[in-house]
Design a protein around this motif. Structure first.
Motif, mmCIF file in Angstrom:
data_model
loop_
_atom_site.group_PDB
_atom_site.id
_atom_site.type_symbol
_atom_site.label_atom_id
_atom_site.label_comp_id
_atom_site.label_asym_id
_atom_site.label_seq_id
_atom_site.Cartn_x
_atom_site.Cartn_y
_atom_site.Cartn_z
ATOM 1 N N HIS A 1 0.837 -1.194 0.000
ATOM 2 C CA HIS A 1 0.000 0.000 0.000
ATOM 3 C C HIS A 1 0.875 1.248 0.000
ATOM 4 O O HIS A 1 2.084 1.184 0.195
ATOM 5 C CB HIS A 1 -0.909 0.005 1.219
ATOM 6 C CG HIS A 1 -0.149 0.143 2.510
ATOM 7 N ND1 HIS A 1 0.559 -0.904 3.062
ATOM 8 C CD2 HIS A 1 0.048 1.203 3.323
ATOM 9 C CE1 HIS A 1 1.137 -0.501 4.173
ATOM 10 N NE2 HIS A 1 0.837 0.791 4.356
ATOM 11 N N ILE A 2 0.219 2.381 -0.192
ATOM 12 C CA ILE A 2 0.843 3.696 -0.092
ATOM 13 C C ILE A 2 -0.039 4.513 0.840
ATOM 14 O O ILE A 2 -1.268 4.437 0.765
ATOM 15 C CB ILE A 2 0.920 4.376 -1.473
ATOM 16 C CG1 ILE A 2 1.850 3.597 -2.392
ATOM 17 C CG2 ILE A 2 1.391 5.819 -1.347
ATOM 18 C CD1 ILE A 2 1.834 4.091 -3.823
ATOM 19 N N ILE A 3 0.579 5.309 1.706
ATOM 20 C CA ILE A 3 -0.177 6.189 2.581
ATOM 21 C C ILE A 3 -0.017 7.610 2.058
ATOM 22 O O ILE A 3 1.093 8.075 1.826
ATOM 23 C CB ILE A 3 0.317 6.110 4.033
ATOM 24 C CG1 ILE A 3 0.206 4.692 4.562
ATOM 25 C CG2 ILE A 3 -0.460 7.077 4.920
ATOM 26 C CD1 ILE A 3 0.829 4.491 5.931
ATOM 27 N N SER A 4 -1.138 8.292 1.882
ATOM 28 C CA SER A 4 -1.137 9.692 1.484
ATOM 29 C C SER A 4 -2.011 10.432 2.490
ATOM 30 O O SER A 4 -3.237 10.286 2.474
ATOM 31 C CB SER A 4 -1.677 9.862 0.067
ATOM 32 O OG SER A 4 -1.722 11.224 -0.280
ATOM 33 N N GLY A 5 -1.384 11.187 3.369
ATOM 34 C CA GLY A 5 -2.132 11.824 4.450
ATOM 35 C C GLY A 5 -2.642 10.757 5.392
ATOM 36 O O GLY A 5 -1.869 9.987 5.941
ATOM 37 N N ARG A 6 -3.965 10.696 5.550
ATOM 38 C CA ARG A 6 -4.567 9.661 6.398
ATOM 39 C C ARG A 6 -5.168 8.526 5.577
ATOM 40 O O ARG A 6 -5.765 7.604 6.134
ATOM 41 C CB ARG A 6 -5.656 10.290 7.263
ATOM 42 C CG ARG A 6 -5.099 11.267 8.281
ATOM 43 C CD ARG A 6 -6.177 11.942 9.086
ATOM 44 N NE ARG A 6 -7.047 10.971 9.727
ATOM 45 C CZ ARG A 6 -8.234 11.257 10.232
ATOM 46 N NH1 ARG A 6 -8.693 12.471 10.154
ATOM 47 N NH2 ARG A 6 -8.963 10.331 10.799
#
Length: 80
Positions: free
Chosen positions: A55-60
């Motif tokens: 996965h990738i986290i962008s912000g929350r």
């Protein structure tokens, strides 16, 4: 199997995607990913937090790598 039983079985079969049939975006948020795979949102979220699902986290927001996830489900190698 007669035609009626085959039609009934096809109607009851889950409509979840497989790696071979998926044509959507490569990255999906957790809720759409759960709808596509049939896995619960908490299962996917916990897998992301544990580092077991790519996965990738962008912000929350978590964005799940759908081709990878569907391939793991097809292969039966997804274990949390």
């Amino acid at each position: 199997m007669n035609d009626m039983n085959a039609a009934k079985a096809a109607k009851l079969a889950p409509m979840w995607e497989t790696a071979a049939t998926y044509t959507g975006p490569r990255l999906q948020k957790i809720i759409p990913a759960s709808e596509i795979t049939g896995l619960s949102p908490s299962y996917i979220r916990n897998g992301c937090k544990a580092g077991k699902i790519k996965h990738i986290i962008s912000g929350r927001s978590y964005y799940v790598d759908m081709p990878w996830l569907l391939q793991q489900i097809d292969d039966g190698t997804l274990r949390l």
